[in-house]
Design an enzyme around this catalytic site. Structure first.
Site, PDB file in Angstrom:
ATOM      1  N   GLY A 190      45.539 -21.340  16.073  1.00 51.07           N
ATOM      2  CA  GLY A 190      44.675 -20.321  15.496  1.00 51.07           C
ATOM      3  C   GLY A 190      43.890 -20.839  14.305  1.00 51.07           C
ATOM      4  O   GLY A 190      42.732 -20.457  14.092  1.00 51.07           O
ATOM      5  N   THR A 191      44.494 -21.717  13.531  1.00 52.20           N
ATOM      6  CA  THR A 191      43.819 -22.282  12.356  1.00 52.20           C
ATOM      7  C   THR A 191      42.594 -23.081  12.769  1.00 52.20           C
ATOM      8  O   THR A 191      41.524 -22.976  12.162  1.00 52.20           O
ATOM      9  CB  THR A 191      44.795 -23.157  11.554  1.00 52.20           C
ATOM     10  OG1 THR A 191      45.833 -22.331  11.034  1.00 52.20           O
ATOM     11  CG2 THR A 191      44.100 -23.870  10.403  1.00 52.20           C
ATOM     12  N   CYS A 237      52.845 -19.993   6.329  1.00 53.47           N
ATOM     13  CA  CYS A 237      52.056 -21.126   5.856  1.00 53.47           C
ATOM     14  C   CYS A 237      52.126 -21.293   4.344  1.00 53.47           C
ATOM     15  O   CYS A 237      51.711 -22.305   3.807  1.00 53.47           O
ATOM     16  CB  CYS A 237      50.600 -20.960   6.286  1.00 53.47           C
ATOM     17  SG  CYS A 237      50.431 -20.706   8.056  1.00 53.47           S
TER      18      CYS A 237
END
Length: 397
Positions: free
Chosen positions: A74-75, A328
């Site tokens: 996703g990042t 994160c």
């Protein structure tokens, strides 16, 4: 030796890979290991499997098959959407609108873009974490090229007014991207109904393996390649396709969509049961995020007079896996930017706990978790001079 109790309540960080997903992946690690870009017959099966996964994912969000681009996570998808849009539409403008509670994959990318001449407006949210569609519209300028608002917040679970924001973006001719990493597979999403031009998602949040995600890019949007070096993903993302992971994500999406409504209902009941129990058992506690406009599996609390890190360690000793915010940033000593953005003071933001459930959890587990939280908070407060002073002041009134 007795096996340690494990109650896993950190599904926003990552999820268990389902056995059906592993089973679907295995042939592409051992039997059909050909490179899907090769021309010989042996590569046909991997190529077919990727196409099938792409079709499943496209159907899940109401997109066309050729609008789905596989990524590593996703990042990466977030980085691609923002950086490539800024590059491709530089001739039209240099202004991006986002919110203060986005995932760092968005916020840090915006910070990088600001160093390269892009102007970014970071919108405030209310005490529940909701951004106002009116504020989004007011922030639009002639040079605005992109609005990026997450579908649902990864920490407090609040679901944003995506439909309204999408309509505003379309009305003003501005591209609209949503980071749907936490929402995809958990909330029904239709890119046409919501006027979404780009959407990021990740496999490991929906019982697929880590290391695979996708970016939906609406046909006609001219953003360019993000990774150069090959003709894969219709020349927009170079690199040999990670066939087994893509197949795993396709299978996980298939399973998630088949059970979405039933799973949502079960998780929401468990979530509400846990929230009510914790708030009734623990004084000076609050729920973070909107009470109803929230992901079905998300419960985020703030407890006054304690440190979240100590609470997590003690919960872990009791066999409970939770977090104090985004996975994160779990190594950071700073309080959550999300909790500060919804107005919590530093000292309360430090005492946060995020619990994210799955369909595998039970009422009995929620009872044990609530009771353990009560005991842990009591123990930590008994060692807190701040709490002692508060009680003295409170008792003196």
């Amino acid at each position: 030796m007795n096996e340690k109790k494990l109650i896993y309540l950190d599904n926003a960080a990552t999820t268990r890979v389902k056995p059906e997903v592993v089973e679907a992946m295995m042939p592409y690690l051992t039997q059909y290991y050909g490179n899907p870009s090769s021309v010989y017959e042996f590569s046909e099966e991997p190529k077919r499997a990727i196409t099938h996964a792409r079709e499943v994912i496209a159907q899940a969000i109401g997109a066309k098959t050729n609008e789905i681009y596989f990524t590593g996570c996703g990042t990466e998808s977030d980085n691609w959407a923002l950086k490539a849009t800024a590059e491709a539409y530089a001739g039209k403008g240099n202004h991006i609108i986002t919110t203060k509670i986005e995932h760092h994959a968005i916020l840090h990318t915006c910070e990088w873009l600001e160093k390269h001449g892009v102007e970014v407006t970071y919108l405030d949210v209310d005490e529940n974490g909701l951004v106002s569609p009116e504020a989004v519209e007011k922030a639009i300028r002639p040079e605005t090229i992109l609005i990026s608002v997450m579908f649902a917040n990864n920490e407090i679970g609040t679901i944003e007014p995506i439909r309204e924001i999408g309509a505003i973006a379309k009305k003003h001719g501005v591209l609209f991207h949503t980071d749907a990493v936490q929402a995809f597979g958990h909330e029904p999403i239709n890119v046409d109904e919501y006027n979404i031009d780009m959407l990021s998602a990740s496999g490991h949040k929906i019982n697929a393996p880590k290391g695979v995600g996708f970016l939906y890019i609406r046909t006609g949007i001219k953003i360019r390649s993000f990774i150069h070096g090959g003709a894969q993903e219709r020349k927009r993302r170079g690199g040999t396709e990670n066939v087994s992971q893509i197949v795993g994500m396709g299978k996980a999406v298939e399973l998630a969509m088949a059970t979405l409504e039933e799973r949502k209902e079960k998780e929401a009941k468990l979530r509400d049961y846990l929230i009510d129990k914790v708030l009734s058992m623990v004084p000076y506690a609050r729920l973070n995020g909107d009470r109803t406009k929230r992901l079905a599996n998300n419960a985020n609390f703030a407890f006054q007079f304690i440190e979240g890190e100590s609470m997590l360690i003690m919960l872990d000793m009791a066999g409970i896996c939770g977090s104090s915010g985004s996975a994160c940033t779990s190594g950071s000593l700073d309080p959550s930017h999300v909790l500060l953005a919804i107005g919590l003071p530093h000292e309360i933001a430090h005492g946060s706990l995020r619990l994210t459930l799955s369909e595998d959890n039970t009422v009995e587990e929620m009872d044990y978790v609530a009771e353990t939280i009560r005991d842990v908070v009591e123990r930590l407060r008994s060692m807190s001079p701040l709490y002692e002073d508060f009680l003295k002041q409170n008792g003196a009134r």
